[in-house]
Design an enzyme around this catalytic site. Structure first.
Site, short mmCIF file in Angstrom:
data_model
loop_
_atom_site.label_atom_id
_atom_site.label_comp_id
_atom_site.label_asym_id
_atom_site.label_seq_id
_atom_site.Cartn_x
_atom_site.Cartn_y
_atom_site.Cartn_z
CB VAL A 158 12.49 28.16 8.27
CG1 VAL A 158 13.15 27.35 9.38
CG2 VAL A 158 11.00 28.33 8.55
CG HIS B 94 -34.02 20.08 -4.24
ND1 HIS B 94 -33.22 21.17 -3.99
CD2 HIS B 94 -35.07 20.16 -3.37
CE1 HIS B 94 -33.76 21.88 -3.03
NE2 HIS B 94 -34.89 21.29 -2.64
CB THR C 146 11.05 3.16 -5.50
OG1 THR C 146 11.54 3.99 -6.55
CG2 THR C 146 11.47 1.74 -5.76
CD GLU D 278 4.32 28.90 2.07
OE1 GLU D 278 4.01 27.74 2.37
OE2 GLU D 278 5.14 29.19 1.17
CB THR E 283 3.75 6.99 0.77
OG1 THR E 283 5.11 6.73 0.48
CG2 THR E 283 3.60 8.26 1.58
CB CYS E 284 -1.13 5.87 -0.57
SG CYS E 284 -2.89 6.14 -0.62
N GLY F 42 0.81 -1.22 0.00
CA GLY F 42 0.00 0.00 0.00
C GLY F 42 0.84 1.28 0.00
CB SER G 277 8.09 10.66 -2.98
OG SER G 277 6.82 10.60 -2.35
CG LEU H 252 -1.94 14.18 -6.28
CD1 LEU H 252 -2.86 14.90 -7.26
CD2 LEU H 252 -2.40 14.45 -4.84
C1 FAD Z 1 0.75 12.58 4.87
C2 FAD Z 1 0.42 12.32 3.43
C3 FAD Z 1 -0.88 12.40 2.99
C4 FAD Z 1 -1.19 12.13 1.67
N1 FAD Z 1 -2.49 12.23 1.27
C5 FAD Z 1 -2.81 11.99 0.00
C6 FAD Z 1 -4.17 12.04 -0.43
O1 FAD Z 1 -5.06 12.32 0.36
N2 FAD Z 1 -4.44 11.76 -1.72
C7 FAD Z 1 -3.45 11.46 -2.62
O2 FAD Z 1 -3.76 11.22 -3.78
N3 FAD Z 1 -2.16 11.39 -2.25
C8 FAD Z 1 -1.82 11.65 -0.96
N4 FAD Z 1 -0.52 11.55 -0.58
C9 FAD Z 1 0.51 11.21 -1.60
C10 FAD Z 1 0.49 9.72 -1.89
O3 FAD Z 1 0.73 9.02 -0.70
C11 FAD Z 1 1.55 9.40 -2.93
O4 FAD Z 1 1.39 10.22 -4.05
C12 FAD Z 1 1.44 7.95 -3.37
O5 FAD Z 1 1.59 7.08 -2.29
C13 FAD Z 1 2.50 7.64 -4.44
O6 FAD Z 1 2.39 6.30 -4.80
P1 FAD Z 1 3.64 5.48 -5.36
O7 FAD Z 1 3.16 4.11 -5.59
O8 FAD Z 1 4.28 6.23 -6.45
O9 FAD Z 1 4.71 5.50 -4.16
P2 FAD Z 1 4.61 5.07 -2.64
O10 FAD Z 1 3.23 5.06 -2.14
O11 FAD Z 1 5.60 5.92 -1.92
O12 FAD Z 1 5.09 3.56 -2.66
C14 FAD Z 1 6.40 3.20 -2.97
C15 FAD Z 1 6.74 1.96 -2.21
O13 FAD Z 1 7.96 1.45 -2.70
C16 FAD Z 1 8.68 0.88 -1.64
N5 FAD Z 1 10.09 0.84 -2.02
C17 FAD Z 1 10.94 1.87 -2.17
N6 FAD Z 1 12.15 1.42 -2.59
C18 FAD Z 1 12.05 0.09 -2.69
C19 FAD Z 1 12.95 -0.94 -3.07
N7 FAD Z 1 14.20 -0.66 -3.47
N8 FAD Z 1 12.50 -2.22 -3.05
C20 FAD Z 1 11.24 -2.52 -2.68
N9 FAD Z 1 10.35 -1.59 -2.31
C21 FAD Z 1 10.75 -0.32 -2.33
C22 FAD Z 1 8.40 1.83 -0.47
O14 FAD Z 1 8.58 1.16 0.76
C23 FAD Z 1 6.94 2.19 -0.72
O15 FAD Z 1 6.08 1.38 0.04
C24 FAD Z 1 -0.17 11.78 0.75
C25 FAD Z 1 1.15 11.67 1.19
C26 FAD Z 1 1.45 11.93 2.51
C27 FAD Z 1 2.87 11.80 2.97
#
Ligand code: FAD
Length: 466
Positions: free
Chosen positions: A238, A445, A144, A204, A42-43, A40, A146, A320
């Site tokens: 800052v 409505h 992977t 900011e 970061t999300c 799942g 951010s 996102l």
């Molecule tokens: C606090 C917060 C709130 C957010 N809220 C929203 C929201 O409401 N709506 C929205 O659309 N977006 C939101 N986001 C942004 C959203 O989480 C990210 O845009 C999204 O998760 C990106 O998906 P991704 O699959 O590209 O990467 P990620 O979700 O970051 O997943 C990448 C995965 O790769 C894994 N990984 C990294 N390197 C390796 C490796 N070498 N080998 C194996 N695994 C690895 C990591 O552990 C991670 O689990 C939020 C982010 C944060 C921090």
């Protein structure tokens, strides 16, 4: 002999796991590697889901304290923060386990460990116990994600100097919090802690919050957040953060060179995120990055190596979850010989504060810059009967349509359920609809969505209820 797959996805976030499922649906033998120990990304683990859980729970806490003015007396309301955190953690566990189930159901092989390139067709996977497995793949998708950025020489300890990850698991409600950066993540977390009793100060650098958002909406948003008790300190740079016995001191300089210090218990640094290519060994196989250290891809998500692709936060575009998911589907379809594609003009952005803020397409500022002539339709939730009925009538809907063709080219909403309302405009834009198409569509409505219809009517100055 190492296992061989037709496709291997590195990263099990919304980009990676969705891509792996779609690949498998298309008959491609697929594996997904995730280093976090749960799927799942970061999300689900430290982003969208836990933040929305805390936003909802803190909003309930806030609402329930104000119900007596509406005739509902429920006595003293107390906060049990550790129970609230457990409720959030439960939501995360259910959803991450759900993704594991989906991978299994779709016959995706799941490797728990960190992936790195040995060659353009071989990946080493190192698990928690440092055991290494080598797998082979025809196609490899980098997903992977951010990581949070800090300021120069300021390190996160996730207790006093925190990133969004720390802000999702504080063990007690801080008295005073300084948030560096007025972007959506900082403002969502600021709303949570402000509702739970923290004095929140946002510092900011710019003269406005939520950079890139339509200015009129951003100004209204800041006004509403101020009314809710969040303090804003604009155009401050800052200079540093120093820890002390009670927390930290954030030192700043304004545009005239005057210095100002902010004392607080916790500092949330929320100045953006950077692509995560750590440990992938990209240099070894010669994968090119762009000027912002994102993996460079073409329109088909292909890197400079023709069997290696990249999607989601690790490449250019808005960071996102739904953008990452759509790219995951598109790249899977491209690999299967179909014509996967993402329409970057119709990716909505939502901020889940109260009220919510949602936008899609161009802002007024962008249209002016591009010299595109446009018409504006606006409708206030003050004149929406559903919003008035439930006393939730802050904000407005703004629709931007091409002056000549009337085609909808942008929409910006601040108000109740804005994040849901924006989907209708997304569909309209995908079908190339005009504001008149929306205006002539029957809306139930009393619903908040009638404000969208009225804003569309207002593009040609024929709104009924204002
Ligand atoms: C606090 C917060 C709130 C957010 N809220 C929203 C929201 O409401 N709506 C929205 O659309 N977006 C939101 N986001 C942004 C959203 O989480 C990210 O845009 C999204 O998760 C990106 O998906 P991704 O699959 O590209 O990467 P990620 O979700 O970051 O997943 C990448 C995965 O790769 C894994 N990984 C990294 N390197 C390796 C490796 N070498 N080998 C194996 N695994 C690895 C990591 O552990 C991670 O689990 C939020 C982010 C944060 C921090």
């Amino acid at each position: 002999m190492s296992d061989k797959f037709q496709a291997v996805v590195i990263g099990g976030g919304p980009g990676g796991y969705v891509c792996a499922i779609r690949l498998s649906q298309l008959g491609i033998k697929t594996a997904c590697i995730e280093s976090r120990g749960s799927l799942g990304g970061t999300c689900l683990n430290i982003g969208c889901i836990p933040s929305k859980s805390l936003l909802n729970l803190s909003e309930d806490f806030n609402k329930v304290q104000n119900l007596s003015s509406k005739g509902i007396e429920i006595g003293e309301v107390k906060l049990n923060l550790s129970k609230m955190m457990k409720s959030k953690d439960k939501a995360v566990t259910i959803l991450t386990k759900g993704v594991e189930f989906l991978l299994k159901k779709n016959k995706v092989t799941y490797f728990k460990g960190t992936g790195s390139f040995k060659s353009k067709n071989e990946i080493f996977i190192k698990d928690e116990k440092n055991k290494e497995t080598l797998i082979q793949a025809d196609k490899i998708i980098i997903a992977t994600g951010s990581l949070p950025i800090s300021l120069p020489s300021i390190k996160f300890d996730e207790k006093v100097i925190i990133s969004s990850t720390g802000a999702l698991k504080l063990e007690k409600v801080p008295k005073k919090m300084v948030i560096v950066g007025g972007g959506y993540i900082g403002l969502e977390m600021g709303s949570v802690w402000s509702r739970l009793g923290t004095e929140v100060h946002v510092v900011e650098f710019l003269d406005h919050i939520t950079p890139g958002m339509d200015k009129e909406i951003s100004n209204e948003f800041m006004k509403i957040l101020k009314k809710q008790g969040i303090n804003f300190h604009m155009q401050l740079k800052v200079d540093g953060v120093k820890k002390n016995e009670s927390g930290a001191i954030v030192s700043t300089t304004d545009k005239n060179g005057s210095k100002k210090d902010f004392e607080c218990n916790v500092v949330l640094i929320s100045v953006g995120r950077k692509p995560n290519t750590n440990g992938l060994n990209l240099e070894k196989i010669g994968i090119k990055l762009d000027e912002k250290k994102r993996v460079k891809t073409n329109k088909s998500f292909q890197t400079n190596l023709n069997n290696v692709y990249a999607i989601g936060d690790v490449i250019a575009g808005p960071m996102l979850a739904h953008k990452a998911e759509d790219e995951g589907i598109a790249v899977a379809e491209n690999i299967a010989g179909q014509s996967g594609h993402v329409n970057y003009d119709t990716i909505p952005g939502v901020i889940y504060t109260t009220p919510e803020v949602a936008s899609i397409g161009k802002t007024e500022e962008q249209l002016k810059k591009l010299n595109i002539k446009y018409k504006i339709g606006k409708f206030s939730f003050m004149a929406n009967s559903r919003a008035k009925a439930i006393d939730d009538a802050e904000g407005f809907v703004k629709i931007l349509a091409d002056e000549k063709t009337d085609k909808v080219i942008g929409a910006h909403i601040i108000g109740p359920h804005a994040g849901e309302l924006i989907a209708e405009i997304g569909v309209a834009m995908e079908f190339g609809a005009s504001s008149e198409d929306i205006a002539r569509t029957c809306h139930a409505h009393p619903t908040f969505s009638e404000a969208v219809k009225e804003a569309a009517l207002s593009v040609d100055k024929r709104a009924i209820h204002s």
